[in-house]
Scaffold this active site. Structure first.
Site, PDB file in Angstrom:
ATOM      1  N   GLU A  13      -5.276   4.908   5.626  1.00 38.44           N
ATOM      2  CA  GLU A  13      -3.983   4.792   6.282  1.00 38.44           C
ATOM      3  C   GLU A  13      -3.795   6.008   7.195  1.00 38.44           C
ATOM      4  OE1 GLU A  13      -0.506   4.603   3.740  1.00 38.44           O
ATOM      5  OE2 GLU A  13       0.745   3.985   5.407  1.00 38.44           O
ATOM      6  N   ALA A  22      -0.587  11.445  -1.570  1.00 37.45           N
ATOM      7  CA  ALA A  22      -1.416  10.480  -2.283  1.00 37.45           C
ATOM      8  C   ALA A  22      -1.450   9.174  -1.510  1.00 37.45           C
ATOM      9  CB  ALA A  22      -0.859  10.225  -3.683  1.00 37.45           C
ATOM     10  N   GLU A  76      -1.910   4.775  -1.826  1.00 35.75           N
ATOM     11  CA  GLU A  76      -1.776   3.629  -2.738  1.00 35.75           C
ATOM     12  C   GLU A  76      -2.864   2.567  -2.602  1.00 35.75           C
ATOM     13  OE1 GLU A  76       0.262   4.308  -0.063  1.00 35.75           O
ATOM     14  OE2 GLU A  76       0.840   2.467   0.971  1.00 35.75           O
ATOM     15  N   ASN A  77      -4.089   2.914  -2.191  1.00 29.82           N
ATOM     16  CA  ASN A  77      -5.150   1.908  -2.049  1.00 29.82           C
ATOM     17  C   ASN A  77      -5.166   0.952  -3.234  1.00 29.82           C
ATOM     18  OD1 ASN A  77      -6.142   3.723   0.084  1.00 29.82           O
ATOM     19  ND2 ASN A  77      -6.722   4.988  -1.673  1.00 29.82           N
ATOM     20  N   GLU A 111       3.258   5.787  -5.762  1.00 25.21           N
ATOM     21  CA  GLU A 111       2.035   5.040  -5.425  1.00 25.21           C
ATOM     22  C   GLU A 111       1.942   3.771  -6.263  1.00 25.21           C
ATOM     23  OE1 GLU A 111       0.963   6.129  -2.781  1.00 25.21           O
ATOM     24  OE2 GLU A 111       1.824   8.138  -2.939  1.00 25.21           O
ATOM     25  N   HIS A 115       4.139   1.082  -4.918  1.00 20.18           N
ATOM     26  CA  HIS A 115       3.588   0.486  -3.692  1.00 20.18           C
ATOM     27  C   HIS A 115       2.795  -0.789  -3.978  1.00 20.18           C
ATOM     28  CE1 HIS A 115       4.548   2.732  -0.153  1.00 20.18           C
ATOM     29  NE2 HIS A 115       3.949   3.845  -0.491  1.00 20.18           N
TER      30      HIS A 115
HETATM   31  N1  TYR Z   1       1.122   5.736   2.033  1.00 15.47           N
HETATM   32  C1  TYR Z   1       1.081   7.062   1.491  1.00 15.47           C
HETATM   33  C2  TYR Z   1       2.331   7.219   0.637  1.00 15.47           C
HETATM   34  O1  TYR Z   1       2.326   6.896  -0.476  1.00 15.47           O
HETATM   35  C3  TYR Z   1       1.133   8.131   2.485  1.00 15.47           C
HETATM   36  C4  TYR Z   1      -0.095   8.438   3.266  1.00 15.47           C
HETATM   37  C5  TYR Z   1      -0.120   8.173   4.608  1.00 15.47           C
HETATM   38  C6  TYR Z   1      -1.155   9.068   2.682  1.00 15.47           C
HETATM   39  C7  TYR Z   1      -1.180   8.553   5.392  1.00 15.47           C
HETATM   40  C8  TYR Z   1      -2.214   9.458   3.451  1.00 15.47           C
HETATM   41  C9  TYR Z   1      -2.214   9.214   4.810  1.00 15.47           C
HETATM   42  O2  TYR Z   1      -3.263   9.624   5.558  1.00 15.47           O
HETATM   43  O3  TYR Z   1       3.358   7.591   1.057  1.00 15.47           O
END
Ligand code: TYR
Length: 869
Positions: A127, A268, A270-271, A304, A307
């Site tokens: 992400e 962190a 959330e993969n 996470e 998510h």
């Molecule tokens: N989606 C992540 C969160 O839980 C945030 C994130 C965004 C982490 C970009 C890393 C990154 O490169 O908020």
């Protein structure tokens, strides 16, 4: 190289191609990792289109289409895209297969996007747009596919090979290699892809979902850190249970994995089924983590985990919709934290962050709506606005329609959109259908930016016994927002009135402000009430309401709503700080000391008293004074602190000692924070300066069984603030003790950077040369550079401009090492507008210098263009 032209929300169009399944085979190597990506593609419409795949920093080895190798003449390739012209599939019917072989270099990847090495381990961060650094792909969140991922690596160095979903195969290969294959049955956008390989310690547990399914829980940490994963595991189980209880949401795979790594740009990620975490948000024991570390770990683990539904099962159509998943998930993790701890204190902490930093963002050159409309570098939009203000918008919705309707709305949202990539409008529409409330005006919160200003006036009519409150609202008017409309704003309030026996009673109301100006009338009000506005901070707005000191004290003492009580105190303190910045002779009132004494002897929750004693921060007040002199502001805050310390010394000391005894009896977080705020005041007085040293020694003498990092760090922070004589010794004691513990050394660097001393710049230079310092580790870079810029306002804003110069010099280096980190650290420099002219000039000078850097990253370019426009 990356694309250097901005993208616009209004340009969205659906993808011309879908990908139903991805078969990845990744053979890991430090310098030459090979990625074989087999894509099952279909056309999404009838028109003849080129297949344009994103790819950056990847080396193309080969492509085949339907098992036919393509020659270089058959496709186009540049730094950012691989284009297969439409002529290639003019005759294809239905699904066709594209196989792309690429190579990447993880070891050289210091930007930490895509596939990189964190210490000895391989890991990924996709992400927002990192997958294109692994292979050529349709890297956009609305293209969703199932993934099979086969990971191949040396077995001795990388015994654990992880990817999303469930493990379906594994085995040994020739030459000491082995493989594991994972299958993720949930179609997902590639930003949720993850792969990890390494030699870890593994903490396992399990969770039985409400429908009786057994889920394996696995947390992977660096070797030797197993015991430090316990708190994360407990937090995960609490989060899973909470989401079932509160939202009826269950986990959906057989396994949930978390990996802690030391090199990570954010908190962190959330993969699906395989969260990758900054180790800062996983590792804790009472020796090395503070109370707030414990709190934050629980909150990030929850975030996470939540998510999985709000983000993964239902994801974003495009990146402009980021707040769809982040605002909502922050709101959910805030609710969770409030349920796990003191809800009053949790809420106050949410608001402090918003006011100090999001309001500043709203007032600065990067101001944007929670759903931005124009983006050059997406990584620049993981902001306090999208996250924290986004959560406030969800909270307002919750307030307007009520908890029960909100839950119905969530249920409907999942019913309508599970497995889809949707928009913020889709979310609001579900909420509107479920609650039968017209939310069309409410949607403006998504498209207008800036903190709305609300002005309040009141009239009480003794004859008719009516009380009228007139509220007017104004969002900022700027070149890009010429005519902001009136927003739909929930205003919760309390009217405080003496009852028949003369005791203060309170009555709560909720108003819906929908017009530019609106008058609300309350009937049968026996005397002029005192009004406590914005209970629970019901809207992310700035309020102007002239209330005299007496009224504020009444609110502090009598309001039902704890937020209002706290906030009235803050308003009072802010007014004193403001006065002190303009009037050297202003005499602070004894009434303040009386009320602090009352507070210190009250029976309130300790954590809450601690919040009440905490002065508003430099950043928060800076945002409230036009063109403030930073030096004067630092001095004003100091004057106020010393006044309180002197005036309330006796009670501060008594409370300190009482808490010191209590705190050691149990794991009492609130008591510790009360004690440490008392210490903050007391250590400003020569008579009690030695307390901080004593506390440090006590926490480190080995007598207390669980040495407490909260207490050690609080003592060091106080010593750093006054540059105490004992500080040098304590810092070297601390360094010797913790040199092998990365996360604790981050704290050491941060304290060093916040010492209030004339020699800070020489000291910073030495720290940059410290054998443990490296700009390549984001936590380390932030702990020194970020801590200096954020926690040492006196020297960051030093009138010679040396503080700004230091920051800019580090940003220039980070521009090539890690543009994302550089871009985050530049924030205090671009927010120059709140300071007086002489400082603005110095800050801009540095910005211009940075703007002239050769090979300026898009991340920095976007912010510098905005700041210098
Ligand atoms: N989606 C992540 C969160 O839980 C945030 C994130 C965004 C982490 C970009 C890393 C990154 O490169 O908020």
């Amino acid at each position: 190289m990356t694309d250097s032209s901005p993208r616009f929300l209004s340009d969205y169009s659906p993808s011309d191609f879908n990908i139903s399944h991805v078969n990845l085979t990744v053979t890991l190597d430090d310098k030459n990792t090979q990625v074989v990506s087999e894509l099952l593609v279909t056309k999404a419409n009838e028109s003849l289109c080129d297949l344009v795949l994103n790819g950056e920093h990847v080396k193309l080895i080969s492509i085949t289409l339907e098992n036919q190798a393509l020659s270089a003449q058959q496709y186009e390739i540049n730094d950012t895209h691989l284009t297969l012209p439409s002529s290639l599939f003019s005759k294809t019917q239905g699904e066709f297969k594209v196989v792309i072989v690429t190579e990447v270099n993880p070891e050289e990847n210091t930007a930490l996007e895509g596939l990189f090495k964190s210490g000895e381990a391989f890991c990924t961060q996709c992400e927002a747009e990192g997958f294109r650094r692994i292979t050529y792909y349709l890297d956009r969140p609305d293209v969703m596919a199932t993934f099979t991922t086969k990971v191949i690596a040396n077995k001795v160095n990388y015994p654990y090979l992880l990817a999303n979903g469930n493990k379906i195969d594994s085995g040994d290969l020739a030459e000491g290699m082995h493989f594991v294959t994972w299958y993720d049955p949930f179609p997902k956008p590639c930003y949720l892809f993850a792969l990890v390989a390494g030699n870890f310690d593994l903490l396992t547990d399990s969770f039985t979902t409400s429908s009786g399914r057994e889920v394996n829980l696995e947390i992977f940490v660096d070797q030797g850190n197993l015991h430090k994963a316990e708190h994360a595991m407990t937090s995960l189980k609490k989060s899973m249970a909470w989401d079932e209880q509160v939202y009826g949401l269950e986990y959906d795979l057989d396994i949930y994995m978390i990996v802690a790594v030391d090199f990570f740009n954010m908190g962190a990620m959330e993969n699906k089924g395989l969260n990758v975490f900054n180790s800062k948000y996983v590792l804790a024991d009472s020796d090395c983590a503070t109370d707030s570390d414990y709190f934050n770990i629980e909150a990030v683990i929850a975030h996470e985990y939540f998510h999985n539904w709000t983000g993964n099962r239902v994801t974003c159509r495009d990146w402009f919709q980021l707040s769809l998943k982040e605002g909502l998930t922050v709101f959910r993790d805030q609710q969770f934290s409030a349920d796990m701890h003191s809800s009053a204190v949790t809420r106050i902490q949410n608001v402090r962050l918003l006011r100090a930093q999001q309001f500043a963002e709203d007032a600065g050159p990067m101001a944007h709506p929670i759903r931005p409309t124009k983006v050059l570098e997406m990584n620049n939009f993981y902001t306090l606005t999208v996250y924290e203000k986004g959560a406030e918008v969800i909270r307002m919705l919750h307030t307007l329609i009520g908890a029960e309707n909100f839950r119905k709305g969530m249920d409907l949202y999942f019913k309508r959109y599970d497995g889809m990539a949707v928009t913020c409008d889709d979310f609001i529409d579900a909420m509107s259908s479920a609650s039968a409330k017209d939310l069309s005006q409410f949607k403006l919160w998504y498209s207008q930016f800036g903190t709305p200003q609300i002005n309040v006036s009141e009239v009480y009519d003794t004859l008719t016994k009516t009380y009228q409150l007139t509220l007017s609202q104004q969002s900022p008017v700027t070149k890009s927002q010429l005519d902001p409309k009136a927003l739909h704003i929930p205003i919760k309030l309390e009217l405080l009135l003496p009852d028949s026996e003369g005791k203060m009673a309170s009555k709560s109301h909720m108003l819906e402000l929908t017009e530019q100006e609106q008058t609300f009338t309350f009937n049968d009000v026996t005397t002029k009430p005192i009004t406590a506005l914005l209970a629970d901070f019901s809207a992310p707005v700035k309020l102007t309401f002239e209330q005299d000191e007496q009224s504020l004290y009444t609110i502090i003492n009598h309001a039902q709503n704890s937020f209002c009580r706290w906030d009235a105190g803050q308003q009072l303190l802010i007014s004193y700080i403001k006065r002190l910045t303009i009037d050297n002779d202003f005499v602070l009132p004894q009434a303040l000391i009386n009320s602090i004494d009352t507070l210190l002897t009250s029976k309130n929750e300790h954590a809450f008293i601690a919040e009440q004693l905490q002065l508003p921060s430099f950043d928060e007040v800076a945002g409230l004074i036009d063109k403030v002199s930073p030096q004067r502001l630092v001095e004003a805050i100091k004057k106020l602190s010393i006044f309180i310390a002197k005036g309330a010394q006796e009670n501060l000391l008594r409370t300190y000692q009482y808490c010191q005894e209590q705190g050691r009896l149990g794991n009492n977080v609130g008591t510790r924070s009360l004690k440490n705020i008392c210490l903050q005041y007391l250590s400003l007085l020569t008579t009690s300066q030695s307390l901080a040293q004593k506390q440090y020694d006590l926490a480190n003498n080995g007598l207390v069984q669980n040495e407490n990092m909260t207490d050690s760090l609080a003592a060091l922070t106080c010593a750093a603030k006054i540059n105490a004589e004992s500080l040098t010794n304590q810092l070297s004691h601390f360094e010797n003790k913790w040199q092998d513990t990365t996360l604790v050394m981050d704290k050491w660097f941060a304290i060093n950077a916040s010492v209030e001393t004339e020699t800070i710049f020489e000291h910073l230079d030495q720290l940059m040369e410290h054998p443990l310092f490296t700009l390549k580790n984001p936590n380390r870079a932030r702990s020194l550079i970020g801590a200096f810029a954020m926690n040492n306002p006196k020297y960051f804003h030093c009138p010679t401009g040396r503080g700004y110069e230091f920051l800019a010099a580090q940003i220039a280096k980070l521009n090539t090492i890690n543009p994302q980190v550089a871009s985050r650290l530049i924030t205090p420099l671009i927010q120059f507008k709140s300071f007086e002219a002489s400082h603005q000039i110095l800050m801009k000078e540095q910005l211009v210098k940075l703007h002239n850097l050769p090979e300026l990253s898009n991340d920095l370019k976007e912010k510098l263009d905005a700041a210098l426009a």
